[in-house]
Design a protein around this motif. Structure first.
Motif: not given
Length: 146
Positions: A103-104, A111-112, A136-137, A140-142
Motif C-alpha cells: 500500500i502506498s 492508499n493505492a 485504493s485498498f 483491491f479487496i473488491e
C-alpha cells in the motif's frame, strides 16, 4: 470478504503505535480492515488483473502479533535492511511466489495498491518491478475472487 486463521485481534490504539513505530500513516479503510482481520488467508485468494490474469495471494501479513509474516518485520527487512522497497511503500501481503502487495503512503498515490514483482527487481528503476493494481485498498479487496 472473509479471512481465515487470523492472528490475535488488534485495537486502533495498537495500530497507532505501529504507525508511530514505522513512521507511516495507514489509511482509515486499511486500519478498519486490520482491526477486523489481522492477517490471515482471504477466502477469495486471487487478485484479478485488468487483463484477466490472476495472482494467488498466499496470506495477508499480521500486525503486532505472530501467526503470519509480521508487517513490521517485512517492512524492516525489505525497506530498512535490504532497501528493496522505495520510500512510501508498505508490504501487507504476499503471493505464492514470494512477491509482495504494497500500500502506498505517498501523498500523490496515497492508499493505492502496488504489486512488487521480485522476479524483475531492479535497484535503479523501481517501475520495472512495481505495478499499480488499484487506486485504493477497498478497490483491491473488491477485486479478490475465488
Amino acid at each position: 470478504m472473509k479471512f481465515l486463521q487470523l492472528s490475535k485481534k488488534l485495537t486502533y490504539e495498537e495500530l497507532k503505535e505501529v504507525e508511530n513505530q514505522l513512521g507511516v500513516s495507514f489509511t482509515p479503510n486499511f486500519r478498519d480492515h486490520y482491526v477486523k482481520y489481522n492477517g490471515g488467508y482471504p477466502v477469495n485468494r486471487n487478485y484479478l488483473w485488468p487483463d484477466g490474469v490472476k495472482t494467488r495471494i498466499n496470506h495477508f501479513f499480521s500486525i503486532r502479533y505472530k501467526g503470519f509474516t509480521q508487517l513490521e518485520e517485512a517492512y524492516m527487512d525489505l525497506f530498512v535492511i535490504e532497501q528493496i522497497l522505495p520510500v512510501g511503500f508498505l508490504p501487507f501481503a504476499s503471493d505464492d511466489g514470494g512477491d509482495f502487495f504494497c500500500i502506498s503512503t505517498l501523498p500523490d498515490k496515497y492508499n493505492a495498491i502496488f504489486f512488487c514483482d521480485m522476479h524483475h527487481y531492479d535497484a535503479e528503476i523501481f517501475e520495472n518491478y512495481f505495478t499499480q493494481l488499484s487506486i485504493s485498498f477497498n478497490d483491491f479487496i473488491e477485486n479478490l475472487i475465488d
